[in-house]
Motif scaffolding. Structure first.
Motif, PDB file in Angstrom:
ATOM      1  N   THR A   8     -13.404  -2.276  -6.230  1.00  0.00           N
ATOM      2  CA  THR A   8     -13.794  -2.806  -4.924  1.00  0.00           C
ATOM      3  C   THR A   8     -13.129  -4.159  -4.674  1.00  0.00           C
ATOM      4  O   THR A   8     -12.654  -4.428  -3.568  1.00  0.00           O
ATOM      5  N   ARG A   9     -13.075  -5.003  -5.703  1.00  0.00           N
ATOM      6  CA  ARG A   9     -12.440  -6.315  -5.562  1.00  0.00           C
ATOM      7  C   ARG A   9     -10.964  -6.161  -5.224  1.00  0.00           C
ATOM      8  O   ARG A   9     -10.439  -6.826  -4.328  1.00  0.00           O
ATOM      9  N   GLY A  14      -6.668  -6.109  -0.331  1.00  0.00           N
ATOM     10  CA  GLY A  14      -5.688  -5.460   0.539  1.00  0.00           C
ATOM     11  C   GLY A  14      -4.907  -4.338  -0.114  1.00  0.00           C
ATOM     12  O   GLY A  14      -4.043  -3.739   0.520  1.00  0.00           O
ATOM     13  N   LEU A  15      -5.185  -4.043  -1.379  1.00  0.00           N
ATOM     14  CA  LEU A  15      -4.506  -2.934  -2.042  1.00  0.00           C
ATOM     15  C   LEU A  15      -5.142  -1.619  -1.606  1.00  0.00           C
ATOM     16  O   LEU A  15      -6.323  -1.575  -1.259  1.00  0.00           O
ATOM     17  N   ALA A  19      -2.221   1.766  -5.140  1.00  0.00           N
ATOM     18  CA  ALA A  19      -1.824   0.508  -5.772  1.00  0.00           C
ATOM     19  C   ALA A  19      -2.855   0.062  -6.807  1.00  0.00           C
ATOM     20  O   ALA A  19      -2.494  -0.418  -7.895  1.00  0.00           O
ATOM     21  N   VAL A  20      -4.129   0.225  -6.501  1.00  0.00           N
ATOM     22  CA  VAL A  20      -5.195  -0.125  -7.444  1.00  0.00           C
ATOM     23  C   VAL A  20      -5.052   0.718  -8.708  1.00  0.00           C
ATOM     24  O   VAL A  20      -5.112   0.208  -9.828  1.00  0.00           O
ATOM     25  N   PRO A  28      -5.149   7.702  -8.748  1.00  0.00           N
ATOM     26  CA  PRO A  28      -5.856   7.293  -7.533  1.00  0.00           C
ATOM     27  C   PRO A  28      -7.184   8.035  -7.343  1.00  0.00           C
ATOM     28  O   PRO A  28      -8.176   7.443  -6.908  1.00  0.00           O
ATOM     29  N   GLY A  29      -7.210   9.310  -7.693  1.00  0.00           N
ATOM     30  CA  GLY A  29      -8.451  10.082  -7.570  1.00  0.00           C
ATOM     31  C   GLY A  29      -9.537   9.555  -8.494  1.00  0.00           C
ATOM     32  O   GLY A  29     -10.717   9.532  -8.139  1.00  0.00           O
ATOM     33  N   THR A  30      -9.131   9.100  -9.689  1.00  0.00           N
ATOM     34  CA  THR A  30     -10.105   8.525 -10.627  1.00  0.00           C
ATOM     35  C   THR A  30     -10.639   7.199 -10.090  1.00  0.00           C
ATOM     36  O   THR A  30     -11.833   6.923 -10.178  1.00  0.00           O
ATOM     37  N   ALA A  31      -9.749   6.380  -9.515  1.00  0.00           N
ATOM     38  CA  ALA A  31     -10.192   5.111  -8.927  1.00  0.00           C
ATOM     39  C   ALA A  31     -11.211   5.372  -7.816  1.00  0.00           C
ATOM     40  O   ALA A  31     -12.236   4.691  -7.723  1.00  0.00           O
ATOM     41  N   TYR A  32     -10.933   6.363  -6.996  1.00  0.00           N
ATOM     42  CA  TYR A  32     -11.839   6.730  -5.899  1.00  0.00           C
ATOM     43  C   TYR A  32     -13.195   7.184  -6.456  1.00  0.00           C
ATOM     44  O   TYR A  32     -14.248   6.773  -5.979  1.00  0.00           O
TER      45      TYR A  32
END
Length: 97
Positions: A8-9, A14-15, A19-20, A28-32
């Motif tokens: 979240t931070r 702005g990423l 990019a996160v 990206p799916g894991t980050a989500y």
């Protein structure tokens, strides 16, 4: 494994999820999933306040873009070496000339 707060931070800086994920070494799916608790492929239903956290097009986070080259120099070199070492291939090449 990164925390939802970390993701979240980074999103707040702005990423985007891609990019996160790259920065954290995850998909990206894991980050989500870590941030929202919901699979990016839509494999779960969401109701109430959690809906505001979710992307409407999160499916794209599950299947990253693919690259399918029509020709790769290393493959062509490997094929040439294989053909040069194969008497049947050499004979076939001479028959077509």
């Amino acid at each position: 494994m990164p925390s939802a707060a970390t993701i979240t931070r980074l999103l707040g800086q702005g990423l985007d999820y891609v990019a996160v994920a790259r920065r954290l070494g995850i998909s990206p799916g894991t980050a989500y999933l870590i941030r929202t608790g919901v699979p990016a492929d839509g494999g779960d239903t969401v109701a109430g306040a959690r809906r505001e956290l979710l992307l409407s097009h999160s499916q794209s986070l599950v299947q990253p873009n693919s690259h399918n080259p029509t020709e790769h120099a290393e493959v062509m070199t490997w094929l040439r070496h294989r053909a040069l070492g194969d008497p049947q291939m050499q004979a076939a090449a001479w028959e077509t000339r």
